[in-house]
Design a protein around this motif. Sequence first.
Motif, PDB file in Angstrom:
ATOM      1  N   SER A 204      34.515  35.873  51.479  1.00 36.69           N
ATOM      2  CA  SER A 204      33.075  35.626  51.642  1.00 36.69           C
ATOM      3  C   SER A 204      32.439  36.605  52.617  1.00 36.69           C
ATOM      4  O   SER A 204      31.267  36.972  52.473  1.00 36.69           O
ATOM      5  CB  SER A 204      32.831  34.188  52.119  1.00 36.69           C
ATOM      6  N   GLU A 205      33.202  37.028  53.618  1.00 28.98           N
ATOM      7  CA  GLU A 205      32.654  37.913  54.643  1.00 28.98           C
ATOM      8  C   GLU A 205      32.961  39.386  54.383  1.00 28.98           C
ATOM      9  O   GLU A 205      32.419  40.262  55.062  1.00 28.98           O
ATOM     10  CB  GLU A 205      33.220  37.516  56.015  1.00 28.98           C
ATOM     11  N   GLY A 206      33.832  39.664  53.408  1.00 33.53           N
ATOM     12  CA  GLY A 206      34.256  41.038  53.160  1.00 33.53           C
ATOM     13  C   GLY A 206      33.568  41.666  51.964  1.00 33.53           C
ATOM     14  O   GLY A 206      32.539  41.190  51.470  1.00 33.53           O
ATOM     15  N   ASP A 207      34.164  42.737  51.472  1.00 32.82           N
ATOM     16  CA  ASP A 207      33.627  43.476  50.334  1.00 32.82           C
ATOM     17  C   ASP A 207      34.159  42.906  49.029  1.00 32.82           C
ATOM     18  O   ASP A 207      35.256  42.334  48.987  1.00 32.82           O
ATOM     19  CB  ASP A 207      34.010  44.954  50.436  1.00 32.82           C
ATOM     20  N   PRO A 208      33.408  43.056  47.942  1.00 34.03           N
ATOM     21  CA  PRO A 208      33.893  42.602  46.624  1.00 34.03           C
ATOM     22  C   PRO A 208      35.077  43.453  46.172  1.00 34.03           C
ATOM     23  O   PRO A 208      35.326  44.530  46.734  1.00 34.03           O
ATOM     24  CB  PRO A 208      32.677  42.803  45.715  1.00 34.03           C
ATOM     25  N   PRO A 209      35.824  42.994  45.160  1.00 29.22           N
ATOM     26  CA  PRO A 209      37.015  43.732  44.719  1.00 29.22           C
ATOM     27  C   PRO A 209      36.712  45.114  44.158  1.00 29.22           C
ATOM     28  O   PRO A 209      37.570  45.995  44.161  1.00 29.22           O
ATOM     29  CB  PRO A 209      37.631  42.818  43.655  1.00 29.22           C
ATOM     30  N   PHE A 210      35.498  45.326  43.630  1.00 27.51           N
ATOM     31  CA  PHE A 210      35.086  46.650  43.183  1.00 27.51           C
ATOM     32  C   PHE A 210      33.563  46.725  43.276  1.00 27.51           C
ATOM     33  O   PHE A 210      32.871  45.707  43.410  1.00 27.51           O
ATOM     34  CB  PHE A 210      35.570  46.958  41.757  1.00 27.51           C
ATOM     35  N   ASP A 211      33.039  47.930  43.239  1.00 26.25           N
ATOM     36  CA  ASP A 211      31.611  48.153  43.463  1.00 26.25           C
ATOM     37  C   ASP A 211      30.899  48.352  42.131  1.00 26.25           C
ATOM     38  O   ASP A 211      31.009  49.413  41.513  1.00 26.25           O
ATOM     39  CB  ASP A 211      31.414  49.379  44.363  1.00 26.25           C
ATOM     40  N   ASP A 212      30.207  47.307  41.666  1.00 29.63           N
ATOM     41  CA  ASP A 212      29.445  47.408  40.423  1.00 29.63           C
ATOM     42  C   ASP A 212      28.405  46.292  40.429  1.00 29.63           C
ATOM     43  O   ASP A 212      28.743  45.111  40.377  1.00 29.63           O
ATOM     44  CB  ASP A 212      30.368  47.266  39.208  1.00 29.63           C
ATOM     45  N   TYR A 213      27.122  46.672  40.507  1.00 29.41           N
ATOM     46  CA  TYR A 213      26.055  45.678  40.607  1.00 29.41           C
ATOM     47  C   TYR A 213      26.012  44.761  39.383  1.00 29.41           C
ATOM     48  O   TYR A 213      25.518  43.628  39.472  1.00 29.41           O
ATOM     49  CB  TYR A 213      24.707  46.388  40.768  1.00 29.41           C
ATOM     50  N   ARG A 214      26.550  45.234  38.248  1.00 29.04           N
ATOM     51  CA  ARG A 214      26.524  44.422  37.039  1.00 29.04           C
ATOM     52  C   ARG A 214      27.458  43.225  37.128  1.00 29.04           C
ATOM     53  O   ARG A 214      27.408  42.327  36.273  1.00 29.04           O
ATOM     54  CB  ARG A 214      26.870  45.290  35.832  1.00 29.04           C
ATOM     55  N   PHE A 215      28.320  43.178  38.139  1.00 29.47           N
ATOM     56  CA  PHE A 215      29.233  42.055  38.330  1.00 29.47           C
ATOM     57  C   PHE A 215      28.878  41.257  39.583  1.00 29.47           C
ATOM     58  O   PHE A 215      29.723  40.512  40.089  1.00 29.47           O
ATOM     59  CB  PHE A 215      30.676  42.566  38.429  1.00 29.47           C
ATOM     60  N   SER A 216      27.650  41.406  40.065  1.00 35.06           N
ATOM     61  CA  SER A 216      27.258  40.699  41.287  1.00 35.06           C
ATOM     62  C   SER A 216      27.382  39.181  41.126  1.00 35.06           C
ATOM     63  O   SER A 216      27.824  38.479  42.041  1.00 35.06           O
ATOM     64  CB  SER A 216      25.823  41.076  41.675  1.00 35.06           C
ATOM     65  N   GLY A 217      26.976  38.651  39.962  1.00 36.26           N
ATOM     66  CA  GLY A 217      27.115  37.219  39.720  1.00 36.26           C
ATOM     67  C   GLY A 217      28.565  36.785  39.616  1.00 36.26           C
ATOM     68  O   GLY A 217      28.945  35.708  40.098  1.00 36.26           O
ATOM     69  N   TYR A 218      29.410  37.629  39.004  1.00 37.00           N
ATOM     70  CA  TYR A 218      30.841  37.322  38.903  1.00 37.00           C
ATOM     71  C   TYR A 218      31.473  37.227  40.290  1.00 37.00           C
ATOM     72  O   TYR A 218      32.298  36.336  40.540  1.00 37.00           O
ATOM     73  CB  TYR A 218      31.543  38.398  38.080  1.00 37.00           C
ATOM     74  N   PHE A 219      31.082  38.139  41.193  1.00 41.64           N
ATOM     75  CA  PHE A 219      31.647  38.123  42.539  1.00 41.64           C
ATOM     76  C   PHE A 219      31.338  36.801  43.241  1.00 41.64           C
ATOM     77  O   PHE A 219      32.180  36.277  43.985  1.00 41.64           O
ATOM     78  CB  PHE A 219      31.100  39.290  43.363  1.00 41.64           C
ATOM     79  N   GLU A 220      30.145  36.253  43.017  1.00 39.98           N
ATOM     80  CA  GLU A 220      29.779  34.988  43.638  1.00 39.98           C
ATOM     81  C   GLU A 220      30.624  33.837  43.092  1.00 39.98           C
ATOM     82  O   GLU A 220      30.926  32.882  43.820  1.00 39.98           O
ATOM     83  CB  GLU A 220      28.290  34.702  43.403  1.00 39.98           C
ATOM     84  N   ARG A 221      31.004  33.922  41.838  1.00 41.01           N
ATOM     85  CA  ARG A 221      31.764  32.833  41.206  1.00 41.01           C
ATOM     86  C   ARG A 221      33.259  33.111  41.161  1.00 41.01           C
ATOM     87  O   ARG A 221      34.010  32.336  40.570  1.00 41.01           O
ATOM     88  CB  ARG A 221      31.225  32.580  39.796  1.00 41.01           C
ATOM     89  N   ARG A 222      33.673  34.177  41.760  1.00 42.47           N
ATOM     90  CA  ARG A 222      35.097  34.530  41.738  1.00 42.47           C
ATOM     91  C   ARG A 222      35.982  33.414  42.294  1.00 42.47           C
ATOM     92  O   ARG A 222      37.038  33.115  41.710  1.00 42.47           O
ATOM     93  CB  ARG A 222      35.313  35.829  42.524  1.00 42.47           C
ATOM     94  N   PRO A 223      35.630  32.754  43.417  1.00 34.17           N
ATOM     95  CA  PRO A 223      36.462  31.644  43.885  1.00 34.17           C
ATOM     96  C   PRO A 223      36.580  30.512  42.864  1.00 34.17           C
ATOM     97  O   PRO A 223      37.642  29.890  42.740  1.00 34.17           O
ATOM     98  CB  PRO A 223      35.742  31.182  45.154  1.00 34.17           C
ATOM     99  N   THR A 224      35.491  30.248  42.117  1.00 32.05           N
ATOM    100  CA  THR A 224      35.554  29.204  41.082  1.00 32.05           C
ATOM    101  C   THR A 224      36.515  29.609  39.971  1.00 32.05           C
ATOM    102  O   THR A 224      37.317  28.790  39.501  1.00 32.05           O
ATOM    103  CB  THR A 224      34.155  28.956  40.498  1.00 32.05           C
TER     104      THR A 224
END
Length: 343
Positions: A204-224
Motif C-alpha cells: 500500500s505504501e510502495g510502488d506498483p509491480p509495474f508502471d502502466d497507468y492502464r492498470f491503475s485500477g488493477y493495482f488497487e484491487r491486487r490484494p483482493t
Amino acid sequence: MYVVLVGPSGKCRKGTAMSQGMFFLREMGIKLAAESITREALIRELQQCNDTQVNINTGDMFLHASLTIYSQELTVFLGYNNQALMADLTDWYDCRDVWTYRTKNQGTDQINGVWVNLIGATTPDLLQTTLPRDAIGGGLTSRMIFVYEQKKWRVVPTPFLSKAERELQKELVQDLERISMMAGEFTVTEDFIDAYVPWYTNYSEGDPPFDDYRFSGYFERRPTHLLKLCMICSAARTSKLEISKADFDKALSIIELTEKKMPYTFSGVGKSNTADVLQRVIAVLEVKHEMEFIDLMNQFYQDVDKFALEKILETLISMGYVTIDFSNNKKTIRFTSRRNMDS
C-alpha cells in the motif's frame, strides 16, 4: 474470479489451453453460460442458477446463484462497447448477497448470493476494438487478471494424452468432486496473518509491480485478487477451509509470475495514432529477428506511410527494442529484445 488469456491470434493456442479446463467443467456438471448471449438472457440464466448450500460442519444454509462464463472468444461474449453488460459483470465481481434488476415490462428480478466466474480468451487487437478506451484501467478490466503470452510454450506434434496423463486426469476429477462439496467460510492461520499484514502494508505504501497507468485500477484491487487466489490454493491443498502462509506464498508467486507479461495485454491501446501499429511491428520483428526496411514497409503500407514507419522505428530504437544497420546499401532492422518480457 475473472481470468482472461491474451495473446496474438493463432500463436499461443489459447483455445487449446482452455479446452482442457472445459473437460473438467463438464465432468463436474458446472453450470455454464452460453458463449453468445444477450444481457437479459444472461441475467435469466443467473437467476435460474439459484441453489441452496448447506455447511456440513455447522448445518447453516445459504442461497447462492453460481454461474461460470466460459468463452474462447471473449469479445464475442461481451459484444462491441456493451457497457450495460460490462457494468453487470463489474457488480457481480463483488459477490453481492442480493442483486436487483428492474425490467421495463416484467417488474423486478432479485438474485441472491451472486457468484460469477469468468474464463475467457482474446487478442490485444480485439480488446482494443471491444472495450471503450475510457473503460481500460478501471471498471471491469480492473477486476480481471490478464494472462498474456506471446507464443506457445513448446511444439507438441502429437497432442494425445499418455497413459500417465489419463490416470492423472481421473485423479483430478475425483479431487475436484471433493472440492465441489466444500462449503462455508474460510479462516486464516496466524502464520498467514504474519505474512499478509506486512505485505499489504508495504504494498500500500510502495510502488506498483509495474508502471502502466492502464492498470491503475488493477493495482488497487491486487490484494483482493491475491486473497481470492489464496482461497483457491487452499482448496487445492486441503478441505479444511483454512488459508495458511503456504497458500499466501503460492498465490503471490502466481500473481507475480503473471504480472511479468501482463503489461502487454493492452498492446496498441493508447492515445498515439500509431500505437497499435507499433506493437504489431514489434511482434513481426520478434519473430523475424531481422528484416530489411523495404520488406517491413511492404507489410505495413496499408497502415502507415514511409515517414510514419520511420518514426515508429526511431521510437523502438530509443526504447531499446531494435537497432538499424545501413551497410551494403541496405537498411536492415534487427530485433534486440522485448524489454521486461521473460521468454
